[in-house]
Design an enzyme around this catalytic site. Structure first.
Site, PDB file in Angstrom:
ATOM      1  N   GLY A   7       0.775   1.375  -4.889  1.00  0.00           N
ATOM      2  CA  GLY A   7      -0.403   0.626  -4.425  1.00  0.00           C
ATOM      3  C   GLY A   7      -1.547   1.550  -4.068  1.00  0.00           C
ATOM      4  O   GLY A   7      -2.686   1.365  -4.520  1.00  0.00           O
TER       5      GLY A   7
ATOM      6  N   ASP B 287      -0.620  -4.351   3.570  1.00  0.00           N
ATOM      7  CA  ASP B 287       0.787  -3.967   3.702  1.00  0.00           C
ATOM      8  C   ASP B 287       1.314  -4.511   5.024  1.00  0.00           C
ATOM      9  O   ASP B 287       0.534  -4.845   5.917  1.00  0.00           O
ATOM     10  CB  ASP B 287       0.934  -2.431   3.676  1.00  0.00           C
ATOM     11  CG  ASP B 287       2.330  -1.987   3.262  1.00  0.00           C
ATOM     12  OD1 ASP B 287       2.501  -1.531   2.118  1.00  0.00           O
ATOM     13  OD2 ASP B 287       3.265  -2.111   4.090  1.00  0.00           O
TER      14      ASP B 287
ATOM     15  N   ARG C 269       4.900   7.113 -21.636  1.00  0.00           N
ATOM     16  CA  ARG C 269       5.986   8.103 -21.528  1.00  0.00           C
ATOM     17  C   ARG C 269       6.383   8.580 -22.918  1.00  0.00           C
ATOM     18  O   ARG C 269       6.492   9.778 -23.176  1.00  0.00           O
ATOM     19  CB  ARG C 269       7.182   7.478 -20.802  1.00  0.00           C
ATOM     20  CG  ARG C 269       6.947   7.367 -19.307  1.00  0.00           C
ATOM     21  CD  ARG C 269       8.109   6.761 -18.559  1.00  0.00           C
ATOM     22  NE  ARG C 269       7.848   6.850 -17.120  1.00  0.00           N
ATOM     23  CZ  ARG C 269       8.252   5.964 -16.219  1.00  0.00           C
ATOM     24  NH1 ARG C 269       8.958   4.907 -16.598  1.00  0.00           N
ATOM     25  NH2 ARG C 269       7.972   6.120 -14.941  1.00  0.00           N
TER      26      ARG C 269
ATOM     27  N   ARG D  89      13.398   1.826  -6.396  1.00  0.00           N
ATOM     28  CA  ARG D  89      14.796   2.209  -6.647  1.00  0.00           C
ATOM     29  C   ARG D  89      15.195   3.477  -5.915  1.00  0.00           C
ATOM     30  O   ARG D  89      14.371   4.344  -5.700  1.00  0.00           O
ATOM     31  CB  ARG D  89      14.989   2.463  -8.152  1.00  0.00           C
ATOM     32  CG  ARG D  89      15.050   1.206  -8.953  1.00  0.00           C
ATOM     33  CD  ARG D  89      15.614   1.518 -10.314  1.00  0.00           C
ATOM     34  NE  ARG D  89      14.642   2.109 -11.221  1.00  0.00           N
ATOM     35  CZ  ARG D  89      14.975   2.645 -12.387  1.00  0.00           C
ATOM     36  NH1 ARG D  89      16.234   2.691 -12.763  1.00  0.00           N
ATOM     37  NH2 ARG D  89      14.042   3.134 -13.174  1.00  0.00           N
TER      38      ARG D  89
ATOM     39  N   ALA E 185       0.839  -1.213   0.000  1.00  0.00           N
ATOM     40  CA  ALA E 185       0.000   0.000   0.000  1.00  0.00           C
ATOM     41  C   ALA E 185       0.868   1.254   0.000  1.00  0.00           C
ATOM     42  O   ALA E 185       0.507   2.281   0.562  1.00  0.00           O
ATOM     43  CB  ALA E 185      -0.930  -0.012   1.210  1.00  0.00           C
TER      44      ALA E 185
ATOM     45  N   HIS F  34      11.376  -4.494 -19.080  1.00  0.00           N
ATOM     46  CA  HIS F  34      11.225  -3.188 -18.442  1.00  0.00           C
ATOM     47  C   HIS F  34      12.565  -2.769 -17.840  1.00  0.00           C
ATOM     48  O   HIS F  34      12.770  -2.770 -16.642  1.00  0.00           O
ATOM     49  CB  HIS F  34      10.148  -3.282 -17.355  1.00  0.00           C
ATOM     50  CG  HIS F  34       9.804  -1.974 -16.720  1.00  0.00           C
ATOM     51  ND1 HIS F  34       9.486  -0.853 -17.447  1.00  0.00           N
ATOM     52  CD2 HIS F  34       9.713  -1.602 -15.425  1.00  0.00           C
ATOM     53  CE1 HIS F  34       9.217   0.142 -16.611  1.00  0.00           C
ATOM     54  NE2 HIS F  34       9.355  -0.290 -15.383  1.00  0.00           N
TER      55      HIS F  34
ATOM     56  N   ASN G 102       9.418  -4.442  -9.240  1.00  0.00           N
ATOM     57  CA  ASN G 102      10.634  -4.576 -10.064  1.00  0.00           C
ATOM     58  C   ASN G 102      11.646  -5.554  -9.480  1.00  0.00           C
ATOM     59  O   ASN G 102      11.656  -5.736  -8.266  1.00  0.00           O
ATOM     60  CB  ASN G 102      11.311  -3.208 -10.179  1.00  0.00           C
ATOM     61  CG  ASN G 102      10.771  -2.403 -11.337  1.00  0.00           C
ATOM     62  OD1 ASN G 102      10.444  -2.953 -12.388  1.00  0.00           O
ATOM     63  ND2 ASN G 102      10.675  -1.093 -11.154  1.00  0.00           N
TER      64      ASN G 102
HETATM   65  O1  TXD Z   1       6.005   0.023 -14.105  1.00  0.00           O
HETATM   66  C1  TXD Z   1       6.411  -0.613 -13.182  1.00  0.00           C
HETATM   67  N1  TXD Z   1       6.423  -1.931 -13.234  1.00  0.00           N
HETATM   68  C2  TXD Z   1       6.869   0.086 -11.953  1.00  0.00           C
HETATM   69  C3  TXD Z   1       7.368  -0.704 -10.863  1.00  0.00           C
HETATM   70  C4  TXD Z   1       6.617   1.474 -11.759  1.00  0.00           C
HETATM   71  C5  TXD Z   1       6.821   2.039 -10.530  1.00  0.00           C
HETATM   72  C6  TXD Z   1       7.288   1.297  -9.385  1.00  0.00           C
HETATM   73  N2  TXD Z   1       7.760  -0.014  -9.712  1.00  0.00           N
HETATM   74  C7  TXD Z   1       8.132  -0.918  -8.622  1.00  0.00           C
HETATM   75  O2  TXD Z   1       7.002  -1.210  -7.818  1.00  0.00           O
HETATM   76  C8  TXD Z   1       9.166  -0.372  -7.670  1.00  0.00           C
HETATM   77  O3  TXD Z   1      10.455  -0.488  -8.202  1.00  0.00           O
HETATM   78  C9  TXD Z   1       8.940  -1.266  -6.477  1.00  0.00           C
HETATM   79  O4  TXD Z   1       9.579  -2.504  -6.676  1.00  0.00           O
HETATM   80  C10 TXD Z   1       7.425  -1.488  -6.478  1.00  0.00           C
HETATM   81  C11 TXD Z   1       6.668  -0.624  -5.502  1.00  0.00           C
HETATM   82  O5  TXD Z   1       6.946   0.718  -5.734  1.00  0.00           O
HETATM   83  P1  TXD Z   1       6.334   1.860  -4.782  1.00  0.00           P
HETATM   84  O6  TXD Z   1       6.749   3.168  -5.328  1.00  0.00           O
HETATM   85  O7  TXD Z   1       4.900   1.614  -4.540  1.00  0.00           O
HETATM   86  O8  TXD Z   1       7.155   1.578  -3.432  1.00  0.00           O
HETATM   87  P2  TXD Z   1       6.754   1.948  -1.921  1.00  0.00           P
HETATM   88  O9  TXD Z   1       6.042   3.254  -1.876  1.00  0.00           O
HETATM   89  O10 TXD Z   1       7.984   1.772  -1.118  1.00  0.00           O
HETATM   90  O11 TXD Z   1       5.706   0.826  -1.534  1.00  0.00           O
HETATM   91  C12 TXD Z   1       6.012  -0.508  -1.393  1.00  0.00           C
HETATM   92  C13 TXD Z   1       5.225  -1.034  -0.237  1.00  0.00           C
HETATM   93  C14 TXD Z   1       5.601  -0.419   1.119  1.00  0.00           C
HETATM   94  O12 TXD Z   1       4.483   0.213   1.715  1.00  0.00           O
HETATM   95  C15 TXD Z   1       6.076  -1.611   1.941  1.00  0.00           C
HETATM   96  O13 TXD Z   1       5.744  -1.512   3.306  1.00  0.00           O
HETATM   97  C16 TXD Z   1       5.323  -2.746   1.255  1.00  0.00           C
HETATM   98  O14 TXD Z   1       5.408  -2.444  -0.129  1.00  0.00           O
HETATM   99  N3  TXD Z   1       5.850  -4.068   1.523  1.00  0.00           N
HETATM  100  C17 TXD Z   1       5.063  -5.148   1.679  1.00  0.00           C
HETATM  101  N4  TXD Z   1       3.733  -5.280   1.625  1.00  0.00           N
HETATM  102  C18 TXD Z   1       3.222  -6.512   1.847  1.00  0.00           C
HETATM  103  N5  TXD Z   1       3.988  -7.600   2.065  1.00  0.00           N
HETATM  104  C19 TXD Z   1       5.329  -7.509   2.121  1.00  0.00           C
HETATM  105  N6  TXD Z   1       6.087  -8.589   2.367  1.00  0.00           N
HETATM  106  C20 TXD Z   1       5.924  -6.241   1.927  1.00  0.00           C
HETATM  107  N7  TXD Z   1       7.197  -5.785   1.916  1.00  0.00           N
HETATM  108  C21 TXD Z   1       7.144  -4.470   1.663  1.00  0.00           C
END
Ligand code: TXD
Length: 308
Positions: A14, A33, A151, A82, A10, A175, A120
């Site tokens: 998310g 989350d 984009r 990242r 989330a 990607h 990712n």
């Molecule tokens: O186009 C695409 N495919 C992408 C991918 C575009 C943007 C972001 N992209 C990838 O998505 C990015 O490189 C990350 O690997 C993910 C998530 O990106 P986001 O920006 O949403 O990262 P956040 O804000 O850090 O959110 C990730 C959440 C965070 O709240 C954590 O607490 C949670 O994931 N998290 C979990 N949730 C449930 N279960 C587990 N195990 C868990 N671990 C972390």
């Protein structure tokens, strides 16, 4: 009864996906989350926005998977994003663990669900989700192509001063920075991009598209893009639930298409209620095919690392 979409993770992508889904009244949304209170709080806040826009969807959140039971679609965004200077591949090991856990839990409560993966490195995580869930390739699709193409469309529209609606671009492949923007298949109101843009301008746009994710990471410094990725996921979810037979570029499992086998990779697919209904095969030139295979090589290497 409304459709049910559960979003694992989330964080930025998310919660923004939840926002778009609820705003468009596509489905009831569940946010999960590991952070205590955060998915509950975000869900409640979003739910409280619904009376203002007159949308009747339920939005809820929690830390346990039982609340996801019976989902039509599970979106996986859980993982690390990242940091400046990192490539998507640098996230491989940490995010693989998270994906394994999320997928195992989600499939247990929603055995019929279709999975849309965002985490990712995307192509590898989509592959892993399919393997861990043990579902057919039709039921797992990774989001990358809609975003990368959007984009490129935005850059072309700005360059030419035309509506984004007139610009059609197709970015395929993995990607990563080796993604394959297909300029020959891209057009403005039917006119091929290669006819309408000088070569150097087109090359600059292709390059900016390839580095589009990194450009935003560099600007934000903490975290990566989320508005555009989230609307891309939303388009896929809507196409599936409404059985639209929509053709979009997305990462799916290939079994011989484009001469590639046993990997998830970005190609044009048709999405409908069953998930991936069809893989569309473009006729590519030797040069395009070579770029495709270069990009696939990187994905294959990461899959091999993961499976060791
Ligand atoms: O186009 C695409 N495919 C992408 C991918 C575009 C943007 C972001 N992209 C990838 O998505 C990015 O490189 C990350 O690997 C993910 C998530 O990106 P986001 O920006 O949403 O990262 P956040 O804000 O850090 O959110 C990730 C959440 C965070 O709240 C954590 O607490 C949670 O994931 N998290 C979990 N949730 C449930 N279960 C587990 N195990 C868990 N671990 C972390």
């Amino acid at each position: 009864m409304n459709y049910k979409v559960s979003i694992i993770g989330a964080g930025m992508t998310g919660s923004t996906t939840a926002h778009w889904l609820a705003e468009k009244e596509i489905a009831d949304v569940v946010l999960v989350d590991v952070v205590e209170g955060m998915p509950q709080g975000k869900a409640l806040d979003l739910l409280e926005a619904m009376p203002v826009i007159g949308k009747d969807v339920m939005v809820s959140g929690g830390n346990e998977y039982h609340i996801t039971a019976g989902s039509d679609i599970v979106v996986i965004t859980a993982g690390l994003p990242r940091k400046p200077g990192m490539s998507r591949d640098d996230l491989l090991a940490a995010n693989a663990e998270i994906i394994r856990e999320a997928t195992k839990n989600a499939i247990q409560h929603s055995p019929e669900a279709i999975f849309v993966v965002l985490t990712n490195p995307l192509d590898v995580m989509a592959y892993l989700t399919m393997k861990v869930a043990g579902v057919s390739p039709q039921r797992v699709v990774g989001q990358a192509g809609i975003l990368d193409s959007a984009r490129m469309r935005a850059f072309v529209a700005m360059e030419l001063g035309v509506s984004v609606e007139n610009v059609h671009c197709y970015v395929l492949g993995g990607h990563g920075d080796e993604m394959v923007p297909l300029t020959r298949h891209s057009n403005v109101a039917g006119i091929p991009l290669e006819e309408i843009l000088p070569k150097d301008r087109l090359e600059a746009i292709v390059e900016r598209t390839r580095k589009g994710g990194g450009e935003i990471v560099g600007l934000l410094k903490t975290g990566s893009a989320y508005y555009a990725p989230a609307i891309a996921v939303t388009q896929m979810v809507e196409a599936i639930l409404k059985d639209k037979h929509l053709i979009v570029p997305a990462a799916v499992y290939l079994n011989g298409e484009y001469g590639l086998k046993d990997l998830s990779f970005g190609v044009p697919v048709q999405l409908g209620r069953g998930g991936v209904e069809k893989i569309i095969e473009y006729r590519l030139t030797d040069e395009e095919m070579a770029a495709f295979h270069r990009s696939a090589q990187g994905v294959k290497e990461n899959i091999a690392k993961l499976m060791l």
